[in-house]
Write a protein that holds these residues in place. Sequence first.
Motif, PDB file in Angstrom:
ATOM      1  N   THR A 113     -10.493   0.187  -1.172  1.00  0.00           N
ATOM      2  CA  THR A 113      -9.256  -0.218  -0.526  1.00  0.00           C
ATOM      3  C   THR A 113      -9.568  -1.006   0.746  1.00  0.00           C
ATOM      4  OG1 THR A 113      -8.161   1.752  -1.345  1.00  0.00           O
ATOM      5  CG2 THR A 113      -7.113   0.585   0.489  1.00  0.00           C
ATOM      6  N   MET A 114      -8.868  -2.148   0.939  1.00  0.00           N
ATOM      7  CA  MET A 114      -9.056  -2.997   2.112  1.00  0.00           C
ATOM      8  C   MET A 114      -7.723  -3.152   2.813  1.00  0.00           C
ATOM      9  SD  MET A 114     -10.481  -6.914   2.370  1.00  0.00           S
ATOM     10  CE  MET A 114      -9.070  -7.568   1.480  1.00  0.00           C
ATOM     11  N   ASN A 115      -7.729  -2.969   4.100  1.00  0.00           N
ATOM     12  CA  ASN A 115      -6.525  -3.135   4.891  1.00  0.00           C
ATOM     13  C   ASN A 115      -6.374  -4.620   5.204  1.00  0.00           C
ATOM     14  OD1 ASN A 115      -4.526  -3.214   6.891  1.00  0.00           O
ATOM     15  ND2 ASN A 115      -5.040  -1.126   7.566  1.00  0.00           N
ATOM     16  N   VAL A 116      -5.543  -5.299   4.431  1.00  0.00           N
ATOM     17  CA  VAL A 116      -5.378  -6.756   4.572  1.00  0.00           C
ATOM     18  C   VAL A 116      -4.837  -7.100   5.956  1.00  0.00           C
ATOM     19  CG1 VAL A 116      -4.201  -8.776   3.656  1.00  0.00           C
ATOM     20  CG2 VAL A 116      -5.007  -6.996   2.096  1.00  0.00           C
ATOM     21  N   TYR A 117      -3.906  -6.330   6.431  1.00  0.00           N
ATOM     22  CA  TYR A 117      -3.289  -6.616   7.717  1.00  0.00           C
ATOM     23  C   TYR A 117      -4.342  -6.593   8.834  1.00  0.00           C
ATOM     24  CZ  TYR A 117      -0.096  -6.265  11.676  1.00  0.00           C
ATOM     25  OH  TYR A 117       0.562  -6.486  12.854  1.00  0.00           O
ATOM     26  N   THR A 118      -5.243  -5.588   8.783  1.00  0.00           N
ATOM     27  CA  THR A 118      -6.299  -5.494   9.792  1.00  0.00           C
ATOM     28  C   THR A 118      -7.224  -6.692   9.735  1.00  0.00           C
ATOM     29  OG1 THR A 118      -6.235  -3.076   9.702  1.00  0.00           O
ATOM     30  CG2 THR A 118      -8.208  -4.090  10.637  1.00  0.00           C
ATOM     31  N   GLU A 119      -7.581  -7.123   8.515  1.00  0.00           N
ATOM     32  CA  GLU A 119      -8.478  -8.270   8.364  1.00  0.00           C
ATOM     33  C   GLU A 119      -7.830  -9.546   8.898  1.00  0.00           C
ATOM     34  OE1 GLU A 119     -11.621  -8.119   7.427  1.00  0.00           O
ATOM     35  OE2 GLU A 119     -11.339  -5.945   7.348  1.00  0.00           O
ATOM     36  N   ILE A 120      -6.533  -9.670   8.647  1.00  0.00           N
ATOM     37  CA  ILE A 120      -5.835 -10.860   9.141  1.00  0.00           C
ATOM     38  C   ILE A 120      -5.801 -10.859  10.672  1.00  0.00           C
ATOM     39  CG2 ILE A 120      -3.591 -12.009   9.259  1.00  0.00           C
ATOM     40  CD1 ILE A 120      -3.142 -11.187   6.375  1.00  0.00           C
ATOM     41  N   LYS A 140      -8.046  -9.603  12.573  1.00  0.00           N
ATOM     42  CA  LYS A 140      -9.398  -9.976  13.004  1.00  0.00           C
ATOM     43  C   LYS A 140      -9.573 -11.495  12.963  1.00  0.00           C
ATOM     44  CE  LYS A 140     -11.747  -5.715  11.600  1.00  0.00           C
ATOM     45  NZ  LYS A 140     -12.760  -5.132  10.683  1.00  0.00           N
ATOM     46  N   LEU A 141      -9.105 -12.071  11.847  1.00  0.00           N
ATOM     47  CA  LEU A 141      -9.202 -13.532  11.721  1.00  0.00           C
ATOM     48  C   LEU A 141      -8.387 -14.221  12.814  1.00  0.00           C
ATOM     49  CD1 LEU A 141      -8.954 -13.986   7.850  1.00  0.00           C
ATOM     50  CD2 LEU A 141     -10.967 -14.314   9.282  1.00  0.00           C
ATOM     51  N   GLN A 142      -7.238 -13.665  13.097  1.00  0.00           N
ATOM     52  CA  GLN A 142      -6.393 -14.234  14.138  1.00  0.00           C
ATOM     53  C   GLN A 142      -7.108 -14.194  15.495  1.00  0.00           C
ATOM     54  OE1 GLN A 142      -2.525 -12.428  14.436  1.00  0.00           O
ATOM     55  NE2 GLN A 142      -2.024 -13.492  16.348  1.00  0.00           N
TER      56      GLN A 142
END
Length: 208
Positions: free
Chosen positions: A26-33, A35-37
């Motif tokens: 499972t990957m937390n997409v919101y968290t990754e976004i 980070k990218l931001q």
Amino acid sequence: MQLIQIFLFTLLCVCEGEDVDFMKPTMNVYTEILKLQAVVEGLTEQLNAVKSELTEQKSLVHNLKQQIVESPKVAFTASMTSTVNSHRGPFSSETNLIFDKVLTNIGDAYSGTTGIFTAPVNGVYYFRYSGNAFTSHDMGLSIFKGSSRFVSSYEYNSGEQNDNASNGAVMQLEAGEQVHMRLWIRSWVFVDYRYNYSTFTGFLLYTI
């Protein structure tokens, strides 16, 4: 930024409507976004800093170019006029030495009539002279800043066929200050009609 927000809104709506296992682990997409931001914001900040520094460098280069263009051009070299080989001196008192054969006079700060250089601007200047003489008499030469002796050279009657002497100095001058040469008492300097052995030279190094 708006696209990211729209994407996050759509993703949340989908996830609330049904259970979707997008990937495992499972990957937390919101968290990754987020980070990218943060990375994008950091790069943007660095780019803005580089742009600001580049603007400052361009301004500095422009100012230096303006100083070079606006800085006065001052340089001269002079010798002494004679139709035959002769000499100046000896005199019974120290005498202003007039280099009346003006070879170069950029900026017209040197007078071949009086032998005096007058500083056109506040600045640092360099002066140099050379003297040649027969050995029948001593040869003493000095550069004066106003009424003050600055540097000198002295060649004693050595018994050799020819004597040579030279010296130079860096001077800080204010606009209007004057520089000239003097011949010492009971000494002389050779004046040739062709080769310009004895000369007086000066030029502006930089303004201040």
